[in-house]
Write a protein that holds these residues in place. Structure first.
Motif, PDB file in Angstrom:
ATOM      1  N   LEU A   1       0.832  -1.198   0.000  1.00 58.13           N
ATOM      2  CA  LEU A   1       0.000   0.000   0.000  1.00 58.13           C
ATOM      3  C   LEU A   1       0.871   1.254   0.000  1.00 58.13           C
ATOM      4  O   LEU A   1       1.725   1.415   0.870  1.00 58.13           O
ATOM      5  N   ALA A   2       0.651   2.138  -0.962  1.00 54.10           N
ATOM      6  CA  ALA A   2       1.292   3.447  -0.941  1.00 54.10           C
ATOM      7  C   ALA A   2       0.551   4.346   0.040  1.00 54.10           C
ATOM      8  O   ALA A   2      -0.670   4.243   0.207  1.00 54.10           O
ATOM      9  N   VAL A   3       1.296   5.231   0.698  1.00 57.19           N
ATOM     10  CA  VAL A   3       0.707   6.136   1.686  1.00 57.19           C
ATOM     11  C   VAL A   3       1.155   7.560   1.368  1.00 57.19           C
ATOM     12  O   VAL A   3       2.352   7.831   1.253  1.00 57.19           O
ATOM     13  N   VAL A   4       0.188   8.460   1.236  1.00 59.42           N
ATOM     14  CA  VAL A   4       0.455   9.868   0.952  1.00 59.42           C
ATOM     15  C   VAL A   4      -0.003  10.691   2.152  1.00 59.42           C
ATOM     16  O   VAL A   4      -1.172  10.617   2.548  1.00 59.42           O
ATOM     17  N   MET A   5       0.912  11.480   2.717  1.00 65.55           N
ATOM     18  CA  MET A   5       0.626  12.241   3.930  1.00 65.55           C
ATOM     19  C   MET A   5       0.865  13.726   3.668  1.00 65.55           C
ATOM     20  O   MET A   5       2.003  14.185   3.648  1.00 65.55           O
ATOM     21  N   PRO A   6      -0.194  14.515   3.432  1.00 67.96           N
ATOM     22  CA  PRO A   6      -0.042  15.939   3.112  1.00 67.96           C
ATOM     23  C   PRO A   6      -0.068  16.817   4.365  1.00 67.96           C
ATOM     24  O   PRO A   6      -0.474  16.383   5.449  1.00 67.96           O
ATOM     25  N   ALA A   7       0.344  18.065   4.180  1.00 67.43           N
ATOM     26  CA  ALA A   7       0.273  19.078   5.239  1.00 67.43           C
ATOM     27  C   ALA A   7      -0.873  20.037   4.946  1.00 67.43           C
ATOM     28  O   ALA A   7      -0.980  20.568   3.840  1.00 67.43           O
ATOM     29  N   VAL A   8      -1.741  20.265   5.959  1.00 62.64           N
ATOM     30  CA  VAL A   8      -2.860  21.199   5.766  1.00 62.64           C
ATOM     31  C   VAL A   8      -2.999  22.206   6.909  1.00 62.64           C
ATOM     32  O   VAL A   8      -3.967  22.956   6.955  1.00 62.64           O
ATOM     33  N   HIS A   9      -2.027  22.227   7.826  1.00 69.15           N
ATOM     34  CA  HIS A   9      -2.043  23.149   8.963  1.00 69.15           C
ATOM     35  C   HIS A   9      -3.344  23.002   9.766  1.00 69.15           C
ATOM     36  O   HIS A   9      -3.888  21.910   9.843  1.00 69.15           O
ATOM     37  N   ARG A  10      -3.886  24.089  10.326  1.00 65.12           N
ATOM     38  CA  ARG A  10      -5.084  24.014  11.171  1.00 65.12           C
ATOM     39  C   ARG A  10      -6.337  24.377  10.358  1.00 65.12           C
ATOM     40  O   ARG A  10      -7.202  25.133  10.815  1.00 65.12           O
ATOM     41  N   SER A  11      -6.466  23.801   9.183  1.00 70.89           N
ATOM     42  CA  SER A  11      -7.487  24.246   8.233  1.00 70.89           C
ATOM     43  C   SER A  11      -8.799  23.490   8.330  1.00 70.89           C
ATOM     44  O   SER A  11      -9.788  23.897   7.715  1.00 70.89           O
ATOM     45  N   PHE A  12      -8.832  22.366   9.030  1.00 72.03           N
ATOM     46  CA  PHE A  12      -9.981  21.459   9.018  1.00 72.03           C
ATOM     47  C   PHE A  12     -10.355  21.057   7.600  1.00 72.03           C
ATOM     48  O   PHE A  12     -11.520  20.832   7.292  1.00 72.03           O
ATOM     49  N   TYR A  13      -9.351  20.972   6.745  1.00 71.00           N
ATOM     50  CA  TYR A  13      -9.566  20.486   5.389  1.00 71.00           C
ATOM     51  C   TYR A  13     -10.691  21.262   4.707  1.00 71.00           C
ATOM     52  O   TYR A  13     -11.541  20.687   4.018  1.00 71.00           O
ATOM     53  N   ALA A  14     -10.661  22.582   4.899  1.00 74.56           N
ATOM     54  CA  ALA A  14     -11.704  23.460   4.365  1.00 74.56           C
ATOM     55  C   ALA A  14     -11.075  24.525   3.470  1.00 74.56           C
ATOM     56  O   ALA A  14      -9.899  24.874   3.617  1.00 74.56           O
ATOM     57  N   ASP A  15     -11.862  25.045   2.543  1.00 70.94           N
ATOM     58  CA  ASP A  15     -11.501  26.284   1.868  1.00 70.94           C
ATOM     59  C   ASP A  15     -11.782  27.398   2.869  1.00 70.94           C
ATOM     60  O   ASP A  15     -12.944  27.759   3.112  1.00 70.94           O
ATOM     61  N   MET A  16     -10.722  27.914   3.478  1.00 70.59           N
ATOM     62  CA  MET A  16     -10.880  28.794   4.632  1.00 70.59           C
ATOM     63  C   MET A  16     -11.536  30.116   4.251  1.00 70.59           C
ATOM     64  O   MET A  16     -11.307  30.662   3.177  1.00 70.59           O
ATOM     65  N   ALA A  17     -12.362  30.622   5.163  1.00 72.86           N
ATOM     66  CA  ALA A  17     -13.013  31.904   4.932  1.00 72.86           C
ATOM     67  C   ALA A  17     -11.990  33.032   4.822  1.00 72.86           C
ATOM     68  O   ALA A  17     -12.161  33.968   4.033  1.00 72.86           O
ATOM     69  N   SER A  18     -10.923  32.927   5.621  1.00 73.82           N
ATOM     70  CA  SER A  18      -9.832  33.911   5.585  1.00 73.82           C
ATOM     71  C   SER A  18      -8.514  33.152   5.563  1.00 73.82           C
ATOM     72  O   SER A  18      -7.797  33.099   6.572  1.00 73.82           O
ATOM     73  N   GLY A  19      -8.231  32.541   4.440  1.00 73.96           N
ATOM     74  CA  GLY A  19      -7.020  31.744   4.337  1.00 73.96           C
ATOM     75  C   GLY A  19      -7.028  30.904   3.078  1.00 73.96           C
ATOM     76  O   GLY A  19      -7.920  31.030   2.232  1.00 73.96           O
ATOM     77  N   PRO A  20      -6.046  30.019   2.940  1.00 71.28           N
ATOM     78  CA  PRO A  20      -5.913  29.225   1.724  1.00 71.28           C
ATOM     79  C   PRO A  20      -7.057  28.234   1.522  1.00 71.28           C
ATOM     80  O   PRO A  20      -7.793  27.878   2.445  1.00 71.28           O
ATOM     81  N   LYS A  21      -7.170  27.725   0.305  1.00 68.60           N
ATOM     82  CA  LYS A  21      -8.220  26.788  -0.072  1.00 68.60           C
ATOM     83  C   LYS A  21      -7.740  25.351   0.128  1.00 68.60           C
ATOM     84  O   LYS A  21      -7.391  24.642  -0.818  1.00 68.60           O
ATOM     85  N   TYR A  22      -7.761  24.914   1.383  1.00 67.27           N
ATOM     86  CA  TYR A  22      -7.228  23.589   1.682  1.00 67.27           C
ATOM     87  C   TYR A  22      -8.162  22.465   1.236  1.00 67.27           C
ATOM     88  O   TYR A  22      -7.700  21.357   0.966  1.00 67.27           O
ATOM     89  N   TRP A  23      -9.453  22.707   1.165  1.00 66.84           N
ATOM     90  CA  TRP A  23     -10.348  21.669   0.651  1.00 66.84           C
ATOM     91  C   TRP A  23     -10.070  21.430  -0.830  1.00 66.84           C
ATOM     92  O   TRP A  23      -9.952  20.282  -1.277  1.00 66.84           O
ATOM     93  N   THR A  24      -9.955  22.494  -1.603  1.00 70.09           N
ATOM     94  CA  THR A  24      -9.616  22.356  -3.012  1.00 70.09           C
ATOM     95  C   THR A  24      -8.279  21.652  -3.174  1.00 70.09           C
ATOM     96  O   THR A  24      -8.119  20.776  -4.037  1.00 70.09           O
ATOM     97  N   PHE A  25      -7.331  22.003  -2.316  1.00 67.43           N
ATOM     98  CA  PHE A  25      -6.013  21.371  -2.367  1.00 67.43           C
ATOM     99  C   PHE A  25      -6.097  19.872  -2.127  1.00 67.43           C
ATOM    100  O   PHE A  25      -5.611  19.075  -2.935  1.00 67.43           O
ATOM    101  N   VAL A  26      -6.734  19.473  -1.016  1.00 68.01           N
ATOM    102  CA  VAL A  26      -6.689  18.057  -0.639  1.00 68.01           C
ATOM    103  C   VAL A  26      -7.642  17.203  -1.464  1.00 68.01           C
ATOM    104  O   VAL A  26      -7.381  16.014  -1.691  1.00 68.01           O
ATOM    105  N   SER A  27      -8.723  17.766  -1.953  1.00 68.51           N
ATOM    106  CA  SER A  27      -9.707  16.975  -2.694  1.00 68.51           C
ATOM    107  C   SER A  27      -9.446  16.945  -4.195  1.00 68.51           C
ATOM    108  O   SER A  27      -9.828  15.980  -4.860  1.00 68.51           O
ATOM    109  N   GLU A  28      -8.814  17.977  -4.733  1.00 69.17           N
ATOM    110  CA  GLU A  28      -8.614  18.061  -6.177  1.00 69.17           C
ATOM    111  C   GLU A  28      -7.133  18.041  -6.570  1.00 69.17           C
ATOM    112  O   GLU A  28      -6.690  17.177  -7.330  1.00 69.17           O
ATOM    113  N   GLU A  29      -6.383  19.000  -6.051  1.00 72.91           N
ATOM    114  CA  GLU A  29      -5.008  19.173  -6.521  1.00 72.91           C
ATOM    115  C   GLU A  29      -4.063  18.097  -6.015  1.00 72.91           C
ATOM    116  O   GLU A  29      -3.258  17.550  -6.787  1.00 72.91           O
ATOM    117  N   LEU A  30      -4.136  17.781  -4.737  1.00 75.71           N
ATOM    118  CA  LEU A  30      -3.205  16.800  -4.156  1.00 75.71           C
ATOM    119  C   LEU A  30      -3.277  15.444  -4.859  1.00 75.71           C
ATOM    120  O   LEU A  30      -2.224  14.899  -5.243  1.00 75.71           O
TER     121      LEU A  30
END
Length: 263
Positions: free
Chosen positions: A73-102
Motif C-alpha cells: 500500500l502506498a501512503v500519501v501524507m499531506p500538510a494542511v495546517h489548522r485548516s480542518f480540510y476546508a476552503d478557509m473563509a480567511s485563508g488558503p483553499k485547503y479543501w480544493t487542495f486536498v480533494s482536487e489538486e493533491l
C-alpha cells in the motif's frame, strides 16, 4: 518501502508545501521488514494529520511504514495546517487542495492507482473529520474511509473547542456549519438519499477521549441511515498510543485484496 520527502508548489494554496510519501518496494535482502509490491500502480491511502500536527507526524509517532509494507500500500501524507480540510473563509483553499489538486499531483509524480476501489483515506482527530468529509462528498473517488478519534461533529468543535477567531478564519461562523458541505451529519444524510455507490466507513474512538460523545452521535446517525459503517471502541484517550494501535486495525480493515489484484 521507499520514503520520499516531497516539496512542491500548490496552485490552489498559492505557496510551496510538502507531503511525505511511502511507496511499496519488493526486497529480498532487507532484514526486519516484510515488503510487498505487485508492480504497476499501487493502491493508495491518503493519511491525514490532526489539528496540532503536520505531514511528518504519522512517521514520527507510529510505525506506519512497517504496517503498510506487507500490504503493498502506498501512503500519501499531506500538510494542511489548522485548516480542518476546508476552503478557509480567511485563508488558503485547503479543501480544493486536498480533494482536487493533491491527488492529481501525487499521481503525476508517483505510480498510484486511480480506481475508486483502490483509493482510500484515513486520519486522526481533525484528519478523521477530513477523511470522512472526503469520502462522503466524493463517494465516487474513495472505496473506503477510516476515522480515528475523529472530530465528527464540526459544529460542536467550532462552538466549544476552537476560539471565535479561529472559527471565523476557517468557516466564517459556527452558525453556518450545520447542513453545510462541512457538516458530516448532513453529508451522510445526503449520501444515504443519493444513488451513489457508498464507500465503506470505519470509525473508532477511545472511551476516555474527549470526542467520544461526538463519535457516538455520528455512529448512531450513520446506523439510522443504513450506511456501511464498522465501529470499534475500547479504553483509550486522545493520544498516540491509541492511534498507533488503531491504525493497524484500520489497515487490516481496508478492502485491499481486490485492489491489489487489479495490478
Amino acid at each position: 518501502m521507499a520514503f520520499i520527502d516531497c516539496h512542491f508548489f500548490s496552485e490552489s494554496l498559492g505557496l510551496s508545501t510538502s507531503m511525505y510519501v511511502l511507496l511499496p518496494q519488493t526486497t529480498v535482502g532487507q532484514i526486519g521488514l516484510n515488503n510487498r509490491s505487485t508492480g504497476g500502480k499501487h493502491p493508495v491511502l491518503f493519511l491525514l494529520h490532526g489539528l496540532s500536527d503536520d505531514h511528518t507526524i504519522w512517521l514520527r509517532r507510529t510505525s506506519i511504514e512497517r504496517y503498510a509494507a506487507p500490504l503493498g500500500l502506498a501512503v500519501v501524507m499531506p500538510a494542511v495546517h489548522r485548516s480542518f480540510y476546508a476552503d478557509m473563509a480567511s485563508g488558503p483553499k485547503y479543501w480544493t487542495f486536498v480533494s482536487e489538486e493533491l491527488p492529481a499531483i501525487a499521481r503525476s509524480f508517483f505510480p498510484l492507482a486511480e480506481e475508486r476501489e483502490r483509493t482510500f483515506v484515513a486520519g486522526l482527530s481533525m484528519g478523521g473529520y477530513g477523511a470522512l468529509k472526503l469520502a462522503l462528498r466524493h463517494p465516487e473517488r474513495f472505496g473506503a474511509a477510516a476515522s480515528l478519534s475523529g472530530a465528527t461533529d464540526i459544529e460542536a468543535m467550532a462552538r466549544d473547542r476552537l476560539s471565535r477567531e479561529e472559527t471565523a478564519a476557517i468557516f466564517g461562523s459556527a452558525d453556518s456549519l450545520r447542513g453545510s458541505d462541512n457538516d458530516l451529519f448532513g453529508l451522510a444524510s445526503g449520501l444515504a438519499r443519493s444513488d451513489a455507490e457508498q464507500p465503506k466507513l470505519y470509525q473508532c474512538c477511545g472511551t476516555e477521549d474527549f470526542l467520544y460523545e461526538d463519535n457516538i452521535r455520528f455512529r448512531d446517525h450513520c446506523r439510522k441511515l443504513g450506511l456501511e459503517l464498522t465501529y470499534e471502541e475500547e479504553p483509550g484517550a486522545h493520544d498516540w498510543g491509541y492511534w498507533d494501535r488503531k491504525i493497524q486495525s484500520a489497515l487490516n480493515w481496508l478492502p485491499l485484496e481486490s485492489g491489489l489484484a487489479n495490478n
